[in-house]
Scaffold this active site. Structure first.
Site, PDB file in Angstrom:
ATOM      1  N   LYS A  54       0.841  -1.202   0.000  1.00 15.09           N
ATOM      2  CA  LYS A  54       0.000   0.000   0.000  1.00 15.09           C
ATOM      3  C   LYS A  54       0.876   1.252   0.000  1.00 15.09           C
ATOM      4  O   LYS A  54       0.589   2.219  -0.707  1.00 15.09           O
ATOM      5  CB  LYS A  54      -0.928  -0.016   1.220  1.00 15.09           C
ATOM      6  CG  LYS A  54      -2.031  -1.074   1.095  1.00 15.09           C
ATOM      7  CD  LYS A  54      -2.732  -1.389   2.407  1.00 15.09           C
ATOM      8  CE  LYS A  54      -3.697  -2.555   2.231  1.00 15.09           C
ATOM      9  NZ  LYS A  54      -4.268  -3.052   3.481  1.00 15.09           N
ATOM     10  N   GLN A  98      -4.448  -1.779   9.766  1.00 16.26           N
ATOM     11  CA  GLN A  98      -4.235  -3.078   9.138  1.00 16.26           C
ATOM     12  C   GLN A  98      -4.754  -4.191  10.061  1.00 16.26           C
ATOM     13  O   GLN A  98      -4.377  -4.275  11.221  1.00 16.26           O
ATOM     14  CB  GLN A  98      -2.735  -3.284   8.850  1.00 16.26           C
ATOM     15  CG  GLN A  98      -2.417  -4.542   8.079  1.00 16.26           C
ATOM     16  CD  GLN A  98      -3.026  -4.556   6.667  1.00 16.26           C
ATOM     17  OE1 GLN A  98      -2.968  -3.581   5.938  1.00 16.26           O
ATOM     18  NE2 GLN A  98      -3.639  -5.668   6.302  1.00 16.26           N
ATOM     19  N   ASP A 121     -11.191   2.814   4.526  1.00 15.48           N
ATOM     20  CA  ASP A 121     -11.542   1.390   4.382  1.00 15.48           C
ATOM     21  C   ASP A 121     -13.060   1.190   4.373  1.00 15.48           C
ATOM     22  O   ASP A 121     -13.544   0.105   4.049  1.00 15.48           O
ATOM     23  CB  ASP A 121     -10.937   0.588   5.544  1.00 15.48           C
ATOM     24  CG  ASP A 121      -9.726  -0.214   5.084  1.00 15.48           C
ATOM     25  OD1 ASP A 121      -9.610  -0.477   3.872  1.00 15.48           O
ATOM     26  OD2 ASP A 121      -8.906  -0.583   5.948  1.00 15.48           O
TER      27      ASP A 121
END
Ligand code: NDP
Length: 289
Positions: A54, A98, A121
């Site tokens: 990422k 994460q 997200d």
């Protein structure tokens, strides 16, 4: 030669990222750099790889990437305080925590502490709630979860109209299956969600004009469970000794499906791309651009 058109997720991701780069360059002219914070707790090797991927993608596009690495021993309160600092940081437009987090931490609570305005997200209850309330595509929240958003892009790349089609989603996780089913509904498909208690999986999947499989079970869906000509999207990533395999048995599916994603090189590259897209959109909106 397979009969199915193999959907090239890498190529579609590259094309989408080129468009995003142009948007980042336009923001740069106004003195704005989109910023993404990646919060990594502990040393999980797979998580480290995902975070690195990422960050590299951010670097390529000119997005500021701030890696926040925290020890596995961190407590809930200290982790939340780190997130609150990022919530208040004007350089940061997107915050990604994460997953998975170490077991002693309450991941559901942590995700709710990310500001809904930086929730790239799309896991905050505010954004998930808006997704659930959206009847039409235009009603969707600013941030929708990245993997489902990427799946819709891949389906659209085939030119197959979603509206009115029978869509079947295998898997009901909060990260993939459920939000994806809501997106397909917002695109006017008739949607069935299957899970581990579904009685006759093959008879459900075989009805699907559009089939998306996100179960985490290697080669769960074989060619005979797919409707001839269907669009078949494989979200699964299973690490076996022979390498990465999906949830769809590629060899038997490739002559039955009309369009099929490979693993790797299908959904994976799109997930990261949609994260970048959400970060750029967040920067644009915070700047009123
Ligand atoms: P989860 O484990 O959270 O959910 C799996 C879902 O599949 C559950 O709803 C489960 O049912 C269902 N399921 C499991 N076994 C069966 C079965 N035999 N028949 C029917 N349904 C079944 O996984 P995720 O949604 O997080 O991920 C799914 C897969 O997608 C994984 O391989 C993951 O690695 C991959 N993934 C890939 C991404 C990418 O970018 N390419 C991103 C995210 C995930 P039940 O609810 O009843 O337990």
């Amino acid at each position: 030669m397979p009969k199915a058109v193999i959907i090239d997720g890498r190529k579609i991701a590259e094309e989408t990222q080129l468009d995003l780069k142009a948007e980042v360059d336009a923001l740069a002219k106004k003195g704005i750099t989109p910023g993404l914070a990646t919060v990594l707790v502990g040393e999980d090797p797979a998580s480290q790889v995902y975070v690195r991927m990422k960050q590299k993608a951010c670097d390529r596009l000119g997005i500021l990437s701030r890696g926040v690495r925290l020890p596995a021993s961190i407590g809930q309160a200290d982790l939340i305080s780190e997130i609150e600092t990022l919530n208040a940081d004007p350089e940061i437009h997107g915050i990604l925590v994460q997953l998975p987090l170490p077991k002693h931490l309450d991941a559901a609570d942590v995700l709710q502490r990310v500001s809904p305005d930086k929730d790239v997200d799309g896991f905050h209850a505010t954004n998930l709630g808006k997704l659930l309330s959206a009847k039409y595509w235009e009603d969707l929240p600013r941030f929708i979860p990245c993997t489902p958003a990427g799946v819709i892009r891949l389906i659209d790349s085939t030119g197959v109209e979603i509206a009115g089609k029978t869509a079947v989603v295998v898997g009901r996780s909060l990260i993939v299956g459920k939000p994806l089913a809501m997106l397909l509904l917002a695109r006017q498909a008739t949607v069935t969600i299957c899970h581990s208690r579904t009685q006759d999986l093959g008879s459900e999947t075989k009805r699907a004009d559009i089939l998306v499989v996100a179960a985490g079970v290697p080669r769960l869906i074989t060619g005979e469970m797919i409707k001839p000509g269907a669009v078949a999207i494989d979200v699964g990533v299973n690490r076996l000794e022979e390498g990465l395999v999906g949830d769809i048995d590629f060899d038997s599916a490739k002559d039955i499906a009309g369009h099929l994603t490979p693993v790797p090189g299908g959904v994976g590259p799109m997930t990261i791309t949609m994260l970048l897209a959400n970060t750029v959109r967040s920067a644009q909106e915070s700047a009123g651009a």
